[in-house]
Design a protein around this motif. Sequence first.
Motif, PDB file in Angstrom:
ATOM      1  N   ILE A   1      -4.362  -0.114 -55.376  1.00  0.00           N
ATOM      2  CA  ILE A   1      -3.477   0.520 -56.358  1.00  0.00           C
ATOM      3  C   ILE A   1      -3.754  -0.023 -57.769  1.00  0.00           C
ATOM      4  CG2 ILE A   1      -1.046   0.960 -56.934  1.00  0.00           C
ATOM      5  CD1 ILE A   1      -2.043   2.122 -54.246  1.00  0.00           C
ATOM      6  N   GLY A   2      -3.524   0.827 -58.756  1.00  0.00           N
ATOM      7  CA  GLY A   2      -3.679   0.365 -60.135  1.00  0.00           C
ATOM      8  C   GLY A   2      -4.989   0.815 -60.750  1.00  0.00           C
TER       9      GLY A   2
ATOM     10  N   GLY B   1      -1.528   5.209 -58.177  1.00  0.00           N
ATOM     11  CA  GLY B   1      -0.252   4.673 -58.648  1.00  0.00           C
ATOM     12  C   GLY B   1       0.833   4.909 -57.621  1.00  0.00           C
ATOM     13  N   GLY B   2       1.969   5.371 -58.119  1.00  0.00           N
ATOM     14  CA  GLY B   2       3.156   5.498 -57.286  1.00  0.00           C
ATOM     15  C   GLY B   2       2.998   6.370 -56.051  1.00  0.00           C
TER      16      GLY B   2
ATOM     17  N   VAL C   1       1.317   4.544 -53.233  1.00  0.00           N
ATOM     18  CA  VAL C   1       2.226   3.543 -52.665  1.00  0.00           C
ATOM     19  C   VAL C   1       3.271   4.238 -51.783  1.00  0.00           C
ATOM     20  CG1 VAL C   1       3.991   1.809 -53.232  1.00  0.00           C
ATOM     21  CG2 VAL C   1       1.916   1.973 -54.623  1.00  0.00           C
TER      22      VAL C   1
ATOM     23  N   VAL D   1       3.658  -3.011 -66.155  1.00  0.00           N
ATOM     24  CA  VAL D   1       2.563  -2.788 -65.215  1.00  0.00           C
ATOM     25  C   VAL D   1       2.538  -1.305 -64.864  1.00  0.00           C
ATOM     26  CG1 VAL D   1       3.910  -3.368 -63.120  1.00  0.00           C
ATOM     27  CG2 VAL D   1       1.409  -3.537 -63.077  1.00  0.00           C
TER      28      VAL D   1
ATOM     29  N   ARG E   1      -0.269   2.481 -64.641  1.00  0.00           N
ATOM     30  CA  ARG E   1      -1.513   3.126 -65.047  1.00  0.00           C
ATOM     31  C   ARG E   1      -1.573   3.230 -66.569  1.00  0.00           C
ATOM     32  NH1 ARG E   1      -1.389   8.290 -63.774  1.00  0.00           N
ATOM     33  NH2 ARG E   1       0.829   8.320 -63.353  1.00  0.00           N
TER      34      ARG E   1
ATOM     35  N   ARG F   1       1.380   9.281 -70.895  1.00  0.00           N
ATOM     36  CA  ARG F   1       2.744   9.574 -70.454  1.00  0.00           C
ATOM     37  C   ARG F   1       3.538   8.294 -70.154  1.00  0.00           C
ATOM     38  NH1 ARG F   1       5.231   9.639 -65.345  1.00  0.00           N
ATOM     39  NH2 ARG F   1       3.475   9.871 -63.939  1.00  0.00           N
ATOM     40  N   LYS F   2       2.822   7.196 -69.922  1.00  0.00           N
ATOM     41  CA  LYS F   2       3.501   5.952 -69.587  1.00  0.00           C
ATOM     42  C   LYS F   2       4.127   5.280 -70.816  1.00  0.00           C
ATOM     43  CE  LYS F   2       3.068   5.710 -65.164  1.00  0.00           C
ATOM     44  NZ  LYS F   2       4.276   5.622 -64.331  1.00  0.00           N
TER      45      LYS F   2
ATOM     46  N   GLY G   1      -2.343  -3.621 -65.274  1.00  0.00           N
ATOM     47  CA  GLY G   1      -2.753  -2.312 -64.752  1.00  0.00           C
ATOM     48  C   GLY G   1      -4.244  -2.168 -64.941  1.00  0.00           C
TER      49      GLY G   1
ATOM     50  N   ARG H   1      -5.949  -4.800 -63.312  1.00  0.00           N
ATOM     51  CA  ARG H   1      -5.233  -4.469 -62.082  1.00  0.00           C
ATOM     52  C   ARG H   1      -4.634  -5.734 -61.477  1.00  0.00           C
ATOM     53  NH1 ARG H   1      -6.111  -5.012 -56.679  1.00  0.00           N
ATOM     54  NH2 ARG H   1      -4.633  -3.708 -55.554  1.00  0.00           N
ATOM     55  N   ILE H   2      -3.357  -5.681 -61.153  1.00  0.00           N
ATOM     56  CA  ILE H   2      -2.718  -6.861 -60.572  1.00  0.00           C
ATOM     57  C   ILE H   2      -2.730  -6.725 -59.058  1.00  0.00           C
ATOM     58  CG2 ILE H   2      -0.590  -8.205 -60.441  1.00  0.00           C
ATOM     59  CD1 ILE H   2      -0.047  -7.385 -63.339  1.00  0.00           C
TER      60      ILE H   2
ATOM     61  N   LEU I   1       1.423  -9.582 -57.599  1.00  0.00           N
ATOM     62  CA  LEU I   1       2.407  -8.721 -58.264  1.00  0.00           C
ATOM     63  C   LEU I   1       3.840  -9.278 -58.198  1.00  0.00           C
ATOM     64  CD1 LEU I   1       2.600  -6.108 -59.897  1.00  0.00           C
ATOM     65  CD2 LEU I   1       2.875  -4.864 -57.748  1.00  0.00           C
TER      66      LEU I   1
ATOM     67  N   LEU J   1       8.430   3.695 -59.556  1.00  0.00           N
ATOM     68  CA  LEU J   1       8.515   2.568 -58.611  1.00  0.00           C
ATOM     69  C   LEU J   1       8.581   1.218 -59.312  1.00  0.00           C
ATOM     70  CD1 LEU J   1       5.975   3.508 -55.786  1.00  0.00           C
ATOM     71  CD2 LEU J   1       8.441   3.207 -55.555  1.00  0.00           C
ATOM     72  N   VAL J   2       7.871   1.114 -60.440  1.00  0.00           N
ATOM     73  CA  VAL J   2       7.817  -0.176 -61.133  1.00  0.00           C
ATOM     74  C   VAL J   2       9.237  -0.676 -61.453  1.00  0.00           C
ATOM     75  CG1 VAL J   2       7.182  -1.235 -63.349  1.00  0.00           C
ATOM     76  CG2 VAL J   2       5.468  -0.014 -62.003  1.00  0.00           C
TER      77      VAL J   2
ATOM     78  N   GLU K   1      10.759  -2.198 -58.358  1.00  0.00           N
ATOM     79  CA  GLU K   1      10.060  -3.428 -57.951  1.00  0.00           C
ATOM     80  C   GLU K   1      10.514  -4.598 -58.828  1.00  0.00           C
ATOM     81  OE1 GLU K   1       6.030  -1.064 -56.402  1.00  0.00           O
ATOM     82  OE2 GLU K   1       5.952  -2.157 -58.285  1.00  0.00           O
TER      83      GLU K   1
HETATM   84  N1  UDP Z   1       0.534  -1.037 -59.360  1.00  0.00           N
HETATM   85  C1  UDP Z   1      -0.060  -2.151 -58.822  1.00  0.00           C
HETATM   86  N2  UDP Z   1      -0.962  -2.863 -59.553  1.00  0.00           N
HETATM   87  C2  UDP Z   1      -1.312  -2.511 -60.775  1.00  0.00           C
HETATM   88  C3  UDP Z   1      -0.713  -1.363 -61.323  1.00  0.00           C
HETATM   89  C4  UDP Z   1       0.204  -0.638 -60.600  1.00  0.00           C
HETATM   90  O1  UDP Z   1       0.224  -2.507 -57.660  1.00  0.00           O
HETATM   91  O2  UDP Z   1      -2.121  -3.178 -61.407  1.00  0.00           O
HETATM   92  C5  UDP Z   1       1.532  -0.277 -58.576  1.00  0.00           C
HETATM   93  C6  UDP Z   1       2.971  -0.598 -58.953  1.00  0.00           C
HETATM   94  O3  UDP Z   1       3.373  -1.809 -58.377  1.00  0.00           O
HETATM   95  C7  UDP Z   1       3.718   0.613 -58.418  1.00  0.00           C
HETATM   96  C8  UDP Z   1       2.708   1.741 -58.612  1.00  0.00           C
HETATM   97  O4  UDP Z   1       1.432   1.117 -58.803  1.00  0.00           O
HETATM   98  O5  UDP Z   1       4.024   0.468 -57.048  1.00  0.00           O
HETATM   99  C9  UDP Z   1       3.055   2.617 -59.805  1.00  0.00           C
HETATM  100  O6  UDP Z   1       4.100   3.497 -59.458  1.00  0.00           O
HETATM  101  P1  UDP Z   1       5.075   4.225 -60.496  1.00  0.00           P
HETATM  102  O7  UDP Z   1       5.964   5.127 -59.691  1.00  0.00           O
HETATM  103  O8  UDP Z   1       5.776   3.238 -61.347  1.00  0.00           O
HETATM  104  O9  UDP Z   1       4.119   5.075 -61.444  1.00  0.00           O
HETATM  105  P2  UDP Z   1       3.049   6.241 -61.168  1.00  0.00           P
HETATM  106  O10 UDP Z   1       1.730   5.574 -61.015  1.00  0.00           O
HETATM  107  O11 UDP Z   1       3.478   6.981 -59.939  1.00  0.00           O
HETATM  108  O12 UDP Z   1       3.107   7.108 -62.384  1.00  0.00           O
END
Ligand code: UDP
Length: 422
Positions: free
Chosen positions: A22-23, A28-29, A32, A230, A232, A236-237, A263, A296-297, A302, A323-324, A327
């Motif tokens: 992931i990352g 991303g989400g 997961v 943390v 992507r 949009r983020k 990320g 990337r973490i 994490l 999700l962040v 978490e």
């Molecule tokens: N994530 C991660 N390591 C990273 C970056 C992101 O594990 O370096 C994970 C983060 O912990 C979360 C997911 O990626 O579980 C991102 O989900 P979120 O719903 O916040 O955003 P999306 O990627 O769906 O837009």
Amino acid sequence: MNTKNTQHIALISVHGDPAIEIGKEEAGGQNVYVRQVGEALAKQGWQVDMFTRLSSSNQATIVEHTPGCRTIRLTAGPKAFVPRQEIFEYCGEFLTELLKFQEQSGIHYSIVHTNYWLSAWVGMEWKKRQSLIQLHTYHSLGAVKYESVETIPKIAATRLDIEKAVLETAERIVATSPQEQEHMRTLVSSKGDIDIIPCGTDIDRFGKINRLEARQKLGLSPENKIIFYVGRFDQRKGIETLVRAVGSSKLQGDPNLKLIIGGGSRPGEKDGMERDRIEGIVAELELQTITTFPGRIADELLPAYYAAADVCVVPSHYEPFGLVAIEAMASATPVVASDVGGLQFTVVSEETGLLAPPKDAGAFAAAIDRILSDHDWKNQLGLGARARVENMFSWNGVAHQLSQLYESLLEAKSENLATTSA
Ligand code: UDP
């Protein structure tokens, strides 16, 4: 009736591989979510196959995760990374491969749970060929997303049509927040059945390590005031809003102030471009000395990053769930988030963190400053955050709700069949 064990579920996530790190790139989400839902459902007795697109010839075609849960990678289009807005043309091939897999393995899937509009199309087409119950989770709604982007991609019309069709025809739509449900109703269609079942997080994994231990592990000082992001690298983020907020914080000049932007991204790729842009803004505001980009973490680190942070910031322009946020909250870290979408559901302003208008760097700065300058209140918000996640967003609780929904849909179907054949 316990319908589990004998029943096979197909989770489809064409572009979000549940078995990938992931990352990175676009992972991303959704990745997961699918992986966690799959594993949790298998624990509850279902046989779960998660179908995704093979995106490199080095990847295994089948990955076993836990008993009853595996990822199956189908060949559709090039065995290489393809951006999600270009994947639709390979969905027909994906369906053909899926049907072939089903026939060869002799498995009969009674439920298909699709994720994102690309998979929604695969599910709807599959349903035309055999009796199947379809559930769908959007992860992102075109109708909302296109409101906040400057350039609308060519694929937009197709996406909007498919998103409407699946809402109106799937046996059930799973909205992850009341806000997402509201968007579906006001922007997509008034027809179709929607249930709200949120995303979840592992409450044993996050929240285990305390702030001081976490800082020791990461080589951070107990004196630091740590602002953490943390996710992507995607416009949009809203990472720009965060950086500009830190640039106008009244804590500027405090040698203990630290901004960590985590990320992954690879140079030269789309994520890489957004990362370059963000690094440019960091330089423009002369924040280089206080800012780090750990990339990337990894999964093992994490929980420590979340716990080490004083505040976690989620500045998205739009977020169906996010999700962040949960978490960080599970790690007892207050969250400052945009007052949009699912974040309005997960973050309770003044109780678990603060909400601020999206793209408003001044409001974000004020919110971050308020939390960083009141140690006791910060801890109180952290405890409130943890309690909210324990009560509402644990994966086991979420999987239990999904499992009950699947069972009730299977029961309704068999009762229907019994009445029509009587
Ligand atoms: N994530 C991660 N390591 C990273 C970056 C992101 O594990 O370096 C994970 C983060 O912990 C979360 C997911 O990626 O579980 C991102 O989900 P979120 O719903 O916040 O955003 P999306 O990627 O769906 O837009």
